[in-house]
Enzyme design. Structure first.
Site, mmCIF file in Angstrom:
data_model
loop_
_atom_site.group_PDB
_atom_site.id
_atom_site.type_symbol
_atom_site.label_atom_id
_atom_site.label_comp_id
_atom_site.label_asym_id
_atom_site.label_seq_id
_atom_site.Cartn_x
_atom_site.Cartn_y
_atom_site.Cartn_z
ATOM 1 C CG ASP A 285 -2.190 0.826 0.992
ATOM 2 O OD1 ASP A 285 -3.251 0.217 0.772
ATOM 3 O OD2 ASP A 285 -2.120 2.080 1.008
ATOM 4 C CG ASP B 224 -9.987 -4.181 -3.006
ATOM 5 O OD1 ASP B 224 -10.819 -3.748 -3.831
ATOM 6 O OD2 ASP B 224 -10.147 -4.112 -1.776
ATOM 7 C CB CYS C 77 -14.942 -0.072 -5.590
ATOM 8 S SG CYS C 77 -13.542 1.046 -5.500
#
Ligand code: SAH
Length: 395
Positions: free
Chosen positions: A249, A299, A339
């Site tokens: 991340d 993701d 998303c």
């Protein structure tokens, strides 16, 4: 008497299908002078009553419907909506062992502009529309009545509030200030949530089912968990006995929580790495260095905020998925998600297909994913469907 909004002929059709938005171009005239977020009655061009909703003078979505029934929008109204929503969550909470879930998913739970996530005994509210803001006191009163054990915190620090003529705001609405770490549980995994400082309201509850579904793919495998945030898929991978999990991340604070989450669950930390890097760059480095993985989880955050950004977003999704395929061992699994609500299932599938061609790999779709059930999709509001994903077998 509420101010009245009369629609252009033909513009009542979507409301008759119970879609909750009235766009400014669909309005013929407004009677009275509705203030920001004030409740208005909506009529068709012949004066037949259709709904009542909140007036947003600064937004293209000029009215957001509270109700299609003749009822007052007051504390009792909010209590009723909360009760309905809680009924659905009770079933999920019992089934999946949840102490964190989305209690109110805005339009999809009949409360436009209002998101409420529950983390243990903290209710975290995001108020995105003028109507939500105007009824804040009613909402908080209803929440206190229904959840006397809970503290209520506001995380309305989102830029879309500007479109509604509202400033960003965070702070305690009732009870205590949330501590830096509130621990929730889902599917037997403990997760520390930073309510005041984390992304959105603190955690990505919508990926819970996909995280659980990932467990069956990881036993004994080398897993790369891209865009890991506070651990998410990486924690479930450790639960599923992965041989090695590399979590990536750009956010250092998120990675620190990810690591302490792994510790808190008693997982073997020697199997986990937490890498502070840009996924786009790191994947290229891995590819050039000949690194390979059995499972790659992808993701990313929302790449398309508006229609204008969709083309660029498609390129981004294709790029990372192509890179993921290039570093997968033959027969490896790619678990990939989008998303972006503006990208539908078919388009996302096409992007994965294009990525496979560019990566020169053949891909079979073996499982499909959607947002968890505490993020329901109302049949009148298809926009509520935003999160989609695939498990791919990459040959
Ligand atoms: N999978 C997570 C949620 C991911 S949210 C879960 O299950 O909880 C998206 C994450 O992507 C955020 O943590 C954000 O910090 C991170 N991010 C955004 N852009 C990035 C980039 N270019 N490289 C690495 N991480 C990025």
């Amino acid at each position: 008497m509420n101010p009245s909004v009369y629609l252009v002929k033909g513009r009542e059709k979507s409301l008759r299908r119970r879609h909750p938005w009235v766009f400014s171009r669909g309005i013929q005239r407004v009677e009275g002078k509705p203030s920001l977020g004030q409740t208005v009655d909506v009529y068709d061009h012949q004066g037949q009553w259709l709904a009542c909703g909140a007036f947003s003078p600064n937004s293209q979505i000029r009215v957001r419907v509270w109700t299609f029934e003749q009822e007052e929008v007051n504390v009792e109204f909010f209590k009723k909506r909360l009760k309905e929503a809680q009924g659905l969550r009770d079933v999920l909470a019992a089934r999946d062992g949840l102490t964190g879930y989305r209690l109110i998913a805005a339009e999809s739970d009949g409360l436009p502009g209002i998101t409420i996530d529950r983390y243990e005994n903290f209710l975290v509210c995001q108020l995105l529309s003028a109507g939500a803001e105007a009824h804040k006191d009613n909402l908080v009163e209803a929440l206190i009545a229904q959840y006397p054990e809970c503290s209520i915190y506001e995380r309305s620090d989102v830029s879309v509030r500007k479109k509604e003529g509202l400033k960003e705001r965070t702070g305690v609405l009732h009870g205590e200030l949330p501590p830096a770490s509130v621990v929730i549980e889902e599917n037997g995994v403990k997760i520390s949530v930073d309510i005041t400082g984390g992304h959105k309201t603190g955690f990505y509850l919508d990926q819970r089912d996909s995280r659980e579904a990932a467990v069956k793919y990881v036993n004994g495998k080398r897993v790369l968990n891209c865009f890991c945030y506070t651990g998410g898929f990486g924690l479930y991978s450790l639960k599923g006995n992965a041989a090695e999990v590399i979590n990536v991340d750009v956010s250092r604070p998120a990675l620190d929580i990810a690591k302490s989450n792994a510790e808190m669950n008693g997982y073997d930390l020697s199997k986990a790495q937490f890498v502070n890097a840009d996924v786009f760059k790191l994947l290229r480095e891995y590819r050039d260095a000949g690194e390979s993985f059995d499972v790659v989880i992808m993701d990313p955050p929302k790449f398309a905020e508006s229609k204008a950004q969709l083309t660029g977003a498609c390129r981004g999704y294709k790029d990372i998925n192509m890179l993921a395929m290039q570093i997968l061992k033959p027969g490896g699994k790619l678990l990939t998600y989008s998303c972006s609500g503006l990208m539908d299932n078919a388009l996302f599938q096409k992007i994965i297909a294009d990525a496979a061609l560019d990566a020169n790999r053949s891909v079979q779709f073996i499982e499909r994913f959607e947002q968890a059930a505490d993020h329901p999709i109302d049949s009148s509001y298809p926009e509520g469907f935003y999160l989609k994903g695939f498990a791919c077998h990459v040959k």
